[in-house]
Design a protein around this motif. Structure first.
Motif, PDB file in Angstrom:
ATOM      1  N   GLY A 112       8.586  -1.062  -1.062  1.00 53.24           N
ATOM      2  CA  GLY A 112       7.395  -2.796  -0.640  1.00 53.24           C
ATOM      3  C   GLY A 112       8.015  -3.562  -2.172  1.00 53.24           C
ATOM      4  O   GLY A 112       8.569  -2.601  -3.038  1.00 53.24           O
ATOM      5  N   ARG A 162       6.602 -10.075   4.538  1.00 56.57           N
ATOM      6  CA  ARG A 162       5.728  -8.464   4.782  1.00 56.57           C
ATOM      7  C   ARG A 162       5.823  -7.854   2.976  1.00 56.57           C
ATOM      8  O   ARG A 162       5.252  -6.627   2.942  1.00 56.57           O
ATOM      9  CB  ARG A 162       6.350  -7.537   5.589  1.00 56.57           C
ATOM     10  N   GLU A 196       0.018  -2.411   4.266  1.00 58.96           N
ATOM     11  CA  GLU A 196       1.141  -3.861   3.706  1.00 58.96           C
ATOM     12  C   GLU A 196       0.799  -4.643   6.158  1.00 58.96           C
ATOM     13  O   GLU A 196      -0.394  -5.371   5.932  1.00 58.96           O
ATOM     14  CB  GLU A 196       2.383  -4.132   3.620  1.00 58.96           C
ATOM     15  N   ILE A 207       0.468  -7.399  -1.580  1.00 59.54           N
ATOM     16  CA  ILE A 207       0.646  -8.688  -0.830  1.00 59.54           C
ATOM     17  C   ILE A 207       0.777  -9.718  -1.028  1.00 59.54           C
ATOM     18  O   ILE A 207      -1.249  -9.938  -0.995  1.00 59.54           O
ATOM     19  CB  ILE A 207       0.473  -7.976   0.321  1.00 59.54           C
ATOM     20  N   GLN A 229       8.355  -6.321   1.630  1.00 58.84           N
ATOM     21  CA  GLN A 229       9.828  -5.250   1.607  1.00 58.84           C
ATOM     22  C   GLN A 229      10.927  -5.905   0.989  1.00 58.84           C
ATOM     23  O   GLN A 229      11.079  -7.112   1.489  1.00 58.84           O
ATOM     24  CB  GLN A 229       9.546  -4.369   2.943  1.00 58.84           C
TER      25      GLN A 229
END
Length: 353
Positions: free
Chosen positions: A234, A226, A331, A218, A228
Motif C-alpha cells: 500500500g 490502486r 482499497e 487513496i 499499491q
C-alpha cells in the motif's frame, strides 16, 4: 506497569466481602433488587440497558494476527455512581514516566510473558497501578473491544464492571499520581457533565482537531492507481485523522483532559453501551477528504509499513499475508464506491438535459 510492584500495605488489598451482587441481578426489573447487597446503588433504567448492551457485545473476529511484543491492553473499569449512572475510572500518570507523563489515561500496559489473554494483561496492569483486585466475581468482565492502533502498540480495551463499592484504590506512586472518575455517557456529547466556572466558559467541553499522518489512503482523483507499490504494502500517503478531547473539570488541579487514544476508546465504549452515535462527527468529512480508514485497516497498514511492527512480525513469525489482503480489500471497496458515486453523478447530469 512493572510486575515487581508490591503494595506497602498488603492488608489494604484484602477486599473480601461474603456477599457481592451478581451481574445478572443488576439488570433485573426495578423492585427485585436488594439494594444493600454489595452497597451498589440502584441503577437507572438507562444504566441497566448499557450493561446489557456491553455484556452482549462481541467484537468482530480479527482477520490477521498481531505480534505479541507490540500488543497491549487497557482496562475500562466502570462502576455505579450514587444516582445509578455509570462512571469510568481514569488515572493521572506519574510525571516521572518516560512516555505520556502526566496524561489522563486508563490503567494498562504491554503484554507480559505470564499473560494468557488480553483480559489477563488488563487486569494485571490495573492491579499493579491502582490496586484493583483481579477477582472476577467482584469485577466481572463485560466485553472485550476490537484493538486500537497507538503510536507503537496495538491496544485492546477490556471493559469490566466493579460490583463492590467498598473497594478502595492502592495507587502505585511510580506510575499513577491520582485516580478520578467521569460519566460514561459524557463521551457522546459536547455538553459538560460538571458546572462550568465563569473563567472557563470560553473553553469548550469537547473539542477536536484534524491532523495528517502516515497511513493508508487513496487520494481523490487517483482511481486508476490502486495505491499499491511492489509487495502490495500500500502506497504511503498522508491520511487525515480526527483527534477528540474532553475536559475533566479538574484542569485547575493539574488534571489533563481526556485526549487521543483514551478518548477514542471511551467514545466507542459509550456508543456500544448507549446504542447511539455521538452528537459530534467522529471523522473528517469525506468528501472532500479521502475516507478515514477503519481501525483494522490502519493496523494492517502499520504491520506492513512501520519498521518497528514489521520487524516484530518477522521476529515472531507472524504471517502478513492476511493483513495485506485486508488492506487490498479496503482499497478495492473505496474505489468501487467512488466509481459508483461518479456514475450516479453522471446520470443525474444527463437527466437534466
Amino acid at each position: 506497569m512493572s510486575s515487581k510492584f508490591n503494595p506497602s500495605k498488603p492488608s489494604q488489598l484484602d477486599f473480601h466481602r461474603p456477599k457481592t451482587k451478581r451481574l445478572r441481578d443488576l439488570t433485573q426489573p426495578s423492585g427485585t433488587e436488594n439494594e444493600n447487597v454489595g452497597r451498589i446503588p440502584k441503577l437507572t433504567d438507562e444504566s441497566k440497558k448499557c450493561i446489557r448492551n456491553l455484556a452482549a457485545y462481541r467484537a468482530p473476529k480479527p482477520k490477521f494476527h498481531h505480534p505479541r511484543s507490540k500488543s497491549a491492553a487497557v482496562l475500562v473499569a466502570l462502576f455505579v455512581g450514587r444516582q445509578g449512572d455509570l462512571y469510568v475510572l481514569l488515572s493521572r500518570r506519574s510525571s516521572t514516566l518516560r512516555t505520556y507523563a502526566g496524561d489522563t489515561s486508563l490503567p494498562g500496559g504491554k503484554v507480559e510473558q505470564g499473560d494468557k489473554s488480553m483480559e489477563d494483561t488488563a487486569r494485571r496492569e490495573a492491579f499493579e497501578e491502582i490496586g484493583l483486585p483481579k477477582d472476577r466475581t467482584k469485577v466481572p468482565l463485560l466485553c472485550i473491544l476490537e484493538p486500537f492502533l497507538a503510536a507503537e502498540l496495538i491496544v485492546t480495551p477490556v471493559v469490566v464492571l466493579i460490583l463492590d463499592n467498598t473497594l478502595r484504590p492502592v495507587l502505585n506512586a511510580n506510575e499513577v499520581t491520582s485516580l478520578f472518575s467521569h460519566p460514561l455517557s459524557s463521551f457522546l456529547t459536547t455538553s459538560p457533565p460538571f458546572p462550568t466556572e465563569p473563567d472557563t466558559l470560553e473553553v469548550p467541553y469537547h473539542t477536536s482537531f484534524d491532523f495528517r499522518s502516515s497511513g493508508p489512503s487513496i487520494p481523490l482523483g487517483q482511481e486508476k492507481d490502486r495505491g499499491q507499490n511492489e509487495g502490495g504494502k500500500g502506497k504511503e500517503q498522508q491520511t487525515l485523522f480526527r483527534v477528540h478531547q474532553f475536559l475533566t473539570g479538574r484542569e485547575a488541579g493539574g488534571i489533563k483532559p481526556v485526549f487521543g487514544l483514551t478518548a477514542s476508546i471511551l467514545i466507542h465504549t459509550s456508543t456500544i453501551a448507549h446504542a447511539r452515535a455521538p452528537s459530534f462527527e467522529l471523522h473528517p468529512p469525506s468528501p472532500p477528504n479521502p475516507p478515514t480508514p477503519p481501525m483494522q485497516v490502519r493496523i494492517a497498514w502499520a504491520l506492513l509499513n512501520k519498521p518497528s511492527f514489521t520487524e516484530a512480525c518477522t521476529k515472531e513469525g507472524v504471517d502478513l499475508g492476511k493483513a495485506r489482503k485486508v488492506l487490498e480489500e479496503w482499497e478495492r471497496e473505496v474505489l468501487r464506491e467512488r466509481r459508483g458515486a461518479r456514475r450516479t453523478k453522471s446520470s443525474k447530469g444527463w437527466s437534466k438535459l
